[in-house]
Enzyme design. Structure first.
Site, short mmCIF file in Angstrom:
data_model
loop_
_atom_site.label_atom_id
_atom_site.label_comp_id
_atom_site.label_asym_id
_atom_site.label_seq_id
_atom_site.Cartn_x
_atom_site.Cartn_y
_atom_site.Cartn_z
N LYS A 222 0.83 -1.22 0.00
CA LYS A 222 0.00 0.00 0.00
C LYS A 222 0.86 1.26 0.00
CE LYS A 222 0.37 1.48 4.48
NZ LYS A 222 0.46 2.85 5.05
N THR A 279 -4.28 5.79 3.14
CA THR A 279 -2.96 6.29 2.76
C THR A 279 -2.99 7.05 1.44
OG1 THR A 279 -2.01 4.38 3.88
CG2 THR A 279 -0.54 5.61 2.48
#
Length: 379
Positions: A222, A279
């Site tokens: 990620k 994120t």
């Protein structure tokens, strides 16, 4: 109700899953005095645990002891009285019942060697840092298992900005440990159950998992996808582009996790899709912020106003791509980020090429690919 507790409510489970009790770990050591380590110390302390927060810098530990604030990382968060700061590993680990490791991934192997003489037997270790070891291609749990045999090793991960977590905003995360035969027979005694209860409070809600591989892959990949989203945002593209990168980034996570023995459904949970969405949604994330700056054409050495800010996704881009190549897993978004960061590739051309790759099927079980009209080359 005459003092009797209702057994069900509109938001409680009503299926056949039994609800059991698990004993928390009362004494917890957090290794890493940065923002996330401090936030996790606050979570455990708020849940009623005795917490020892360790960092390498003696002057920071002393300042925290005197002021009850970590001025370097979370200056607006008063620390809980249950937190004590240490710079000596022996003191921080003496009598501990569980350890949360929150140091940068690149220093993990050295940290394991340093804590080995001071670690009580059988204490569970939860990785709260994210990445893949550069060179070996090891997941961080494999590094710890190699350096510290005899300890249950798991991971704690999820969509969690440190400051929000430390301030007590409602937050959810995944606690993952492999389940042994005995853990299946007595799940309340498993490290996953006990650590989940240890960290649970009115604000912090953990979910248990027996798939640390899937959790770790989600956490490492990620960061790289977030840099890609930042690059495209900085270059002037909008929400359609970011949504596509997030969705296809989850696909890259799924196939790498599955290849390494993890489960695809883990990647669609908090530690994968949840963490990725957070994120990729805010420049509060250093990964997203770096990508935005690079997308605007700011040279890497000038990003973050020239300050030496550690960005995990920048490190992960090397190790994730290396691992994917070894495992023969196609990860074109991660490859694009790697090309821009380390191969001198032009950012706009790299992402133009990414969009002009052969048209694939969704799902991949429909094994067809078509030449994209924007690119006559079969790349």
């Amino acid at each position: 109700m005459d003092g009797q507790r209702l057994t069900t409510s509109p938001i409680e489970r009503t299926d056949l899953t039994s609800v059991i009790d698990a004993a928390p770990y009362d004494r917890v050591t957090v290794l890493g005095m940065g923002s996330w380590g401090t936030a996790l110390a606050m979570v455990a302390a708020s849940a009623g645990r005795e917490v020892r927060l360790w960092g390498r810098r003696a002057e920071l530990a002393e300042a925290i002891t005197e002021t009850r604030v970590n001025a370097d990382y979370l200056p607006d968060v008063p620390l809980h009285d249950n937190i004590a700061a240490y710079s000596d590993l022996a003191d921080a680990l003496a009598g501990t019942e569980a350890v949360l490791i929150v140091t940068p991934s690149r220093t993990l192997r050295d940290l394991c060697a340093n804590i080995r003489p001071h670690l009580p037997d059988g204490v569970p270790l939860a990785l709260c840092c994210k990445g893949i070891e550069r060179g070996s291609g090891y997941l961080l749990s494999h590094v710890v298992e190699e350096e510290l045999p005899g300890h249950p090793v798991g991971a704690l991960s999820g969509p969690t900005f440190a400051r929000e977590t430390a301030l007590g905003h409602p937050t959810a995360a995944t606690v993952a440990f492999r389940f042994s035969y005995n853990d299946h027979l007595r799940p309340s005694e498993s490290p996953a159950a006990r650590l989940a209860v240890t960290m649970s409070s009115a604000a912090f809600r953990p979910y248990m998992s027996d798939d640390p591989v899937g959790v770790e892959i989600g956490g490492a990949v990620k960061n790289v996808i977030a840099i890609a989203c930042g690059m495209m945002t900085g270059a002037g593209f909008a929400e359609n582009t970011r949504a596509a990168l997030i969705t296809r980034g989850i696909d890259e996570m799924k196939f790498l996790a599955e290849k390494l023995g993890g489960r695809r459904e883990t990647v669609t949970g908090l530690s994968g899709a949840g963490d990725l969405t957070l994120t990729c949604s805010s420049t509060t994330s250093r990964n997203m912020s770096l990508g935005v700056q690079l997308g605007k054409g700011i040279p890497r050495q000038s990003c973050f106003d020239g300050k030496p800010v550690v960005v995990e996704g920048e490190v992960n881009a090397v190790s994730v791509v290396d691992l994917a190549r070894r495992a023969r897993v196609s990860m074109p978004i991660c490859e694009a980020v790697h090309a821009v960061l380390y191969e001198g590739a032009d950012l706009e051309q790299t992402f133009s090429d990414l969009w002009a790759r052969p048209i694939e099927s969704e799902p991949r079980t429909l094994d067809i690919a078509l030449t994209h009209p924007a690119n006559s080359r079969d790349t």
